[in-house]
Design an enzyme around this catalytic site. Sequence first.
Site, PDB file in Angstrom:
ATOM      1  N   ASN A 209       0.865  -1.187   0.000  1.00  0.00           N
ATOM      2  CA  ASN A 209       0.000   0.000   0.000  1.00  0.00           C
ATOM      3  C   ASN A 209       0.900   1.236   0.000  1.00  0.00           C
ATOM      4  O   ASN A 209       2.126   1.129   0.031  1.00  0.00           O
ATOM      5  CB  ASN A 209      -0.939  -0.026   1.214  1.00  0.00           C
ATOM      6  CG  ASN A 209      -0.169  -0.116   2.510  1.00  0.00           C
ATOM      7  OD1 ASN A 209       0.553   0.804   2.881  1.00  0.00           O
ATOM      8  ND2 ASN A 209      -0.292  -1.248   3.196  1.00  0.00           N
ATOM      9  N   ASP A 278      -3.891  -6.901   5.221  1.00  0.00           N
ATOM     10  CA  ASP A 278      -4.811  -7.836   5.881  1.00  0.00           C
ATOM     11  C   ASP A 278      -4.783  -9.208   5.221  1.00  0.00           C
ATOM     12  O   ASP A 278      -5.246 -10.186   5.788  1.00  0.00           O
ATOM     13  CB  ASP A 278      -6.238  -7.284   5.840  1.00  0.00           C
ATOM     14  CG  ASP A 278      -6.401  -6.084   6.765  1.00  0.00           C
ATOM     15  OD1 ASP A 278      -5.822  -6.118   7.868  1.00  0.00           O
ATOM     16  OD2 ASP A 278      -7.089  -5.115   6.387  1.00  0.00           O
TER      17      ASP A 278
HETATM   18  N1  CTP Z   1      -3.424  -3.691  12.136  1.00  0.00           N
HETATM   19  C1  CTP Z   1      -2.629  -4.700  12.620  1.00  0.00           C
HETATM   20  N2  CTP Z   1      -2.572  -5.901  11.971  1.00  0.00           N
HETATM   21  C2  CTP Z   1      -3.275  -6.104  10.841  1.00  0.00           C
HETATM   22  C3  CTP Z   1      -4.097  -5.065  10.336  1.00  0.00           C
HETATM   23  C4  CTP Z   1      -4.139  -3.864  11.008  1.00  0.00           C
HETATM   24  O1  CTP Z   1      -1.981  -4.524  13.664  1.00  0.00           O
HETATM   25  N3  CTP Z   1      -3.193  -7.267  10.208  1.00  0.00           N
HETATM   26  C5  CTP Z   1      -3.449  -2.402  12.881  1.00  0.00           C
HETATM   27  C6  CTP Z   1      -2.903  -1.216  12.122  1.00  0.00           C
HETATM   28  O2  CTP Z   1      -1.518  -1.048  12.363  1.00  0.00           O
HETATM   29  C7  CTP Z   1      -3.700  -0.056  12.686  1.00  0.00           C
HETATM   30  C8  CTP Z   1      -5.010  -0.697  13.066  1.00  0.00           C
HETATM   31  O3  CTP Z   1      -4.792  -2.100  13.122  1.00  0.00           O
HETATM   32  O4  CTP Z   1      -3.144   0.473  13.872  1.00  0.00           O
HETATM   33  C9  CTP Z   1      -6.140  -0.424  12.118  1.00  0.00           C
HETATM   34  O5  CTP Z   1      -5.790  -0.837  10.842  1.00  0.00           O
HETATM   35  P1  CTP Z   1      -6.863  -0.874   9.655  1.00  0.00           P
HETATM   36  O6  CTP Z   1      -6.274  -1.593   8.501  1.00  0.00           O
HETATM   37  O7  CTP Z   1      -7.432   0.485   9.448  1.00  0.00           O
HETATM   38  O8  CTP Z   1      -8.025  -1.699  10.286  1.00  0.00           O
HETATM   39  P2  CTP Z   1      -8.433  -3.174  10.226  1.00  0.00           P
HETATM   40  O9  CTP Z   1      -8.430  -3.711  11.607  1.00  0.00           O
HETATM   41  O10 CTP Z   1      -7.640  -3.924   9.235  1.00  0.00           O
HETATM   42  O11 CTP Z   1      -9.965  -3.071   9.843  1.00  0.00           O
HETATM   43  P3  CTP Z   1     -10.697  -2.877   8.438  1.00  0.00           P
HETATM   44  O12 CTP Z   1     -10.058  -3.804   7.477  1.00  0.00           O
HETATM   45  O13 CTP Z   1     -12.077  -3.212   8.772  1.00  0.00           O
HETATM   46  O14 CTP Z   1     -10.537  -1.429   8.097  1.00  0.00           O
END
Ligand code: CTP
Length: 396
Positions: A209, A278
């Site tokens: 990203n 993710d």
């Molecule tokens: N995060 C993490 N590990 C992952 C994904 C996210 O630790 N595999 C952490 C990021 O570093 C950030 C927070 O979670 O501090 C939110 O990340 P974000 O990608 O916005 O949220 P998600 O939990 O992935 O939720 P969504 O996909 O629903 O937006």
Amino acid sequence: MLTGKCIVIGITGGIAAYKVPDLVSRLVKAGADVHVVMTGAATKFITPLTLQTISRNPVTCGMFEIPDKWDVKHISLADKADLLAVVPATANIIGKVSAGIADDLLSAVIMATKAPVLFVPAMNVHMYENPILQDNVRKLEGYGYRFVEPDRGRLACGYEGKGRLPGIDVIFDDITGILKKTGDLAGKTFLITAGPTREYLDPVRFLTNGSTGKMGYAIAGAAHSRGARVILVSGPVNIPAPKGVEHIPVMSAREMFAAVKEHYQEADIVVKAAAVADYSPKETSPVKMKKGPGDLEVVFERTPDILQYLGENKDKQVLVGFAAETDNLVENAARKIKSKNLDLIVANDITQPGAGFGTDTNIVKLIYRDGRIEQLDKMAKEEVAHRILDRLIAMF
Ligand code: CTP
């Protein structure tokens, strides 16, 4: 590095005064708010105008100058200083302070301040070796005043020996070192993640990203400058790690997870500014994949949610998450604070100009566990970093 720090530089009447503008310039470039106080003798060696131009602040020379607005100068400078450095420090100023004399602005500020005071003596070798001067230094050290040893070498008076002003780099490092030890985060350990992750499909192709790591690196630099020990676990970025932080480079979400787990118990505060993938390709080809005639289907599997794990295994740690959203910012962030057991979430709407990936500024909302929401104005990422740290200190 020194953003938010106020440093008062006292200049006394020695020839080494001509080197001080260089030091002031370094401090200003590092973000410090620098105020210069000169003795009458110092103004014979270098002009207040030079220091005023470089420090970007008015230079004060006399106790009885009439200010534009009401201000008891020796007290206001003494109060706002995070550190006072006397460069060069003559035998005269060291003797006066040691005897409790405060008969001009600089000696009065030294007497009135609660901030650490650093003397950087520079003088003729015989003056430096004089037992009266040496007794004064020892006495002041006993009271907690700090000294930088002069260098040996050829002196302006023609002598060889100890008495030269140390290099500007040495003085700069001493100043930052003292500020770090006396900083409001001294004794705390931060574990910070930053940047993107890379999830490889084959040796040359990957899913990632647009995170540049700027926000996480700004928090790491700010926490370090305020005295914290900082462990920075970072995905691949093009910016150098702030000086003094423990930098652990990683590539994938899984590697980041392993590094974070390894250091979690040492941390008092965890800031997860990384944009973690993710999903990761279920299969990674060990050799470069060749194209075929039809479409390519790739199966992605979930990566570990690192923050979720930290929230579930939290004992003493304060947990800060980031949420970069394009819609329903507050609702999504509020949901994450609960589901991941966080103390604070820094939410930004990445569709706004001046916010999010790659920019030098950010526009964030701080969302607390109790539902409070604080909107910060658009500001430099370094400034956002200091605001976040201010709020964390209030939470301890
Ligand atoms: N995060 C993490 N590990 C992952 C994904 C996210 O630790 N595999 C952490 C990021 O570093 C950030 C927070 O979670 O501090 C939110 O990340 P974000 O990608 O916005 O949220 P998600 O939990 O992935 O939720 P969504 O996909 O629903 O937006």
